[in-house]
Design an enzyme around this catalytic site. Sequence first.
Site, PDB file in Angstrom:
ATOM      1  N   LYS A 104      62.651  20.074  30.146  1.00 40.95           N
ATOM      2  CA  LYS A 104      61.412  19.327  29.894  1.00 40.95           C
ATOM      3  C   LYS A 104      61.185  19.200  28.394  1.00 40.95           C
ATOM      4  CE  LYS A 104      58.730  20.652  33.988  1.00 40.95           C
ATOM      5  NZ  LYS A 104      58.493  19.319  34.534  1.00 40.95           N
TER       6      LYS A 104
ATOM      7  N   ARG B 220      61.444  20.244  45.214  1.00 43.42           N
ATOM      8  CA  ARG B 220      61.825  19.701  46.526  1.00 43.42           C
ATOM      9  C   ARG B 220      63.037  20.432  47.098  1.00 43.42           C
ATOM     10  NH1 ARG B 220      62.359  13.765  44.156  1.00 43.42           N
ATOM     11  NH2 ARG B 220      60.754  14.611  42.789  1.00 43.42           N
TER      12      ARG B 220
END
Length: 487
Positions: free
Chosen positions: A259, A333
Amino acid sequence: MNFDLTINKIDTLEANLELIIVVDKNLDHRFVKDKDLLEKVGFKGEQDEVCLLIERDRLYVGIDSIGSVTTRTAIASAIRALKSTTYKSLKIASYMNHPKCTAVIRAMVEGFILGSYSFNKYKSNKTKPNIKDILISLEDYRDYELNIEACANALNRGQILAEATNFTRDIVNTTPDDCYPQIMANIAKKLAKENKLECKILKPKELKKEKMEAFLAVARASRHKPRVIHISYKPKNPIAVVSLIGKGLTYDSGGLSLKPADFMVTMKSDKSGGSAVLGIMKSVSEMNLPIEVHGFIGAVENMIGGDAYKPDDVLVAKNGKTIEIRNTDAEGRLVLADTLCYAQQEVKADYIFDFATLTGASVVGVGHYTSSIMGNSDEVKDRVIKGAKIAGEFATKLDFNRYLKKSLKSEIADICNISNTRYGGAITAGQFLEEFIEEENKDKWVHIDIAGPAFVEHSWGENPHGASGAGVRLMSRVLEGLIRATK
Ligand code: BES
Ligand code: ZN
Ligand code: ZN
C-alpha cells in the site's frame, strides 16, 4: 456507569447535574427551567446542540423530535460536553409521550455509554468519564400505561449492547504490535471463559490439515502465526442457528502489492470484522438470546518478505477452487474464502453473515458512515437494513449483477482475486466471496462490507475518533428481530 430507573419526580432526585432534553426547539416545555438564560446565550435547541449552565448545574441538549436515533446522538454529545467537568452523578427525565418509549430509554443508555468512550491505552494521562451514576426518571409513566419492567429490560439491553460495542472498539484501536492473531485468539478465549461460550482455536498445523491454503498464503510472510477462531454460544432449544464470519487482518500492509504510505496508516482497523464478531458474541450471550450463534474469525497479518505470496501465484482454496493472484492487497477475500468454507463445513446454519473491511471501493461508493450490504436474498438483506436502522447504523444494498461477475475471470485459474475493471469494486469483491458459498447456502448468506464506518478519523454521532464498533449493534438487532419474527 450505573443506571437507575425511578418513577419519582425528577425534582425530588438527588444528583450533581440535571440533563434536560429540549425537543423541537421548544423552550416552553415544563422540563426546561432556564428559558431566559438559554435565550440569552443563544441556545436554539438544534439537534445535538449542547449548553452547560454551570452555575445552575444543568446541561441542555437539543433533539429534532423524540426518537431513538435523535436521542442516542444527543445524549452522546451531552456526555462528551462533560468530559472536563467533575460531576459524578446525573439525573434526566425521560419523555414518555412516544409510542416506542422503551426504545428511547434504550437509546439513551446507549448514548451515555457510547458517547463516554475514549481509548486511553497509549496515553500517559488517562481520562476517565467522571459521571458514574445516572438516574432516569419516568415521572409521567402513569399517563402512558407504561410497563416499568419493559423499561428496565430496555435499559439492560442498551447497556449490554453499548458495552459490547466499546469492547469491539478497544480491540480495533489496539496497535498491530499489541494485537496480532494470537492475541485475538486470547481475547476470544477470555470472553468464552467469562461468558460460558465454547471456543476452539485452529493453529497453522490444523489450518493446513483443513486445506486452507489461500488463508495460509496470506499469512506466510508474517512473524505472527495465523489463527482461526471458532467461538460459539449454544442456548437450549434455539429458534435458529446463525454463523458469523469476520475478517481479522490484524494488519494489512498490502503485501508485495504494498500500500502507498498514506493508505497504510489505519490498517490496524482491518481486523474490524473479526472484532465485531467478538462483540456480537459478547452481546448475544449476555442478552441470553434463544439463538445458537457461531463466530468464525480469520485472524492473520498481511506482510512482505522473502516468504510472501506473490502476484502471479495460483492458490487452491479449501473448496478446491483455484485463484489467480494479481494483487496481494486483495487479501481479505482470500482469508474469508477459506474461513467461509470452514464455517459451512462445521455448522449447518440458517443464516450466514460475514463482516469485513473488504474494499476501499465501498468507502468510495457509499462514504465513510455506511456499510454495503450484498447477497442473493432480498429478504435477508432487508433484515440487515432494518436492524441497522433501529441500531442507528447506516447500511445500504449493493446489487450483484452477472456482467460485473465476468470481470473476475482468469485465463489460468478458476477465478482471479481482483476484477479487470476499476469500477464496482465492492460488488466484485462480494461476488468473489459468493464463489465460496455452497449452493444450499446461497440465499442464507449476506456479506457486510464495513470498510466505511469501521474506522473514521473524526468523531461522528455517538462514535468517537477511530474505531466505531460498526456491525455490533446492527447484528444484535438483526438477531433480536429474528426472535420477534418467529414468535
Ligand atoms: N483492507 C483493505 C480495504 C480497505 C480500504 C478497508 C480502506 C478500509 C479502508 C483491503 O484489503 C484492500 O486493500 N482492498 C483493495 C482491493 C483491490 C486491490 C482490488 C482496495 O480496496 O483497494
Ligand atoms: Zn488489502
Ligand atoms: Zn484488507
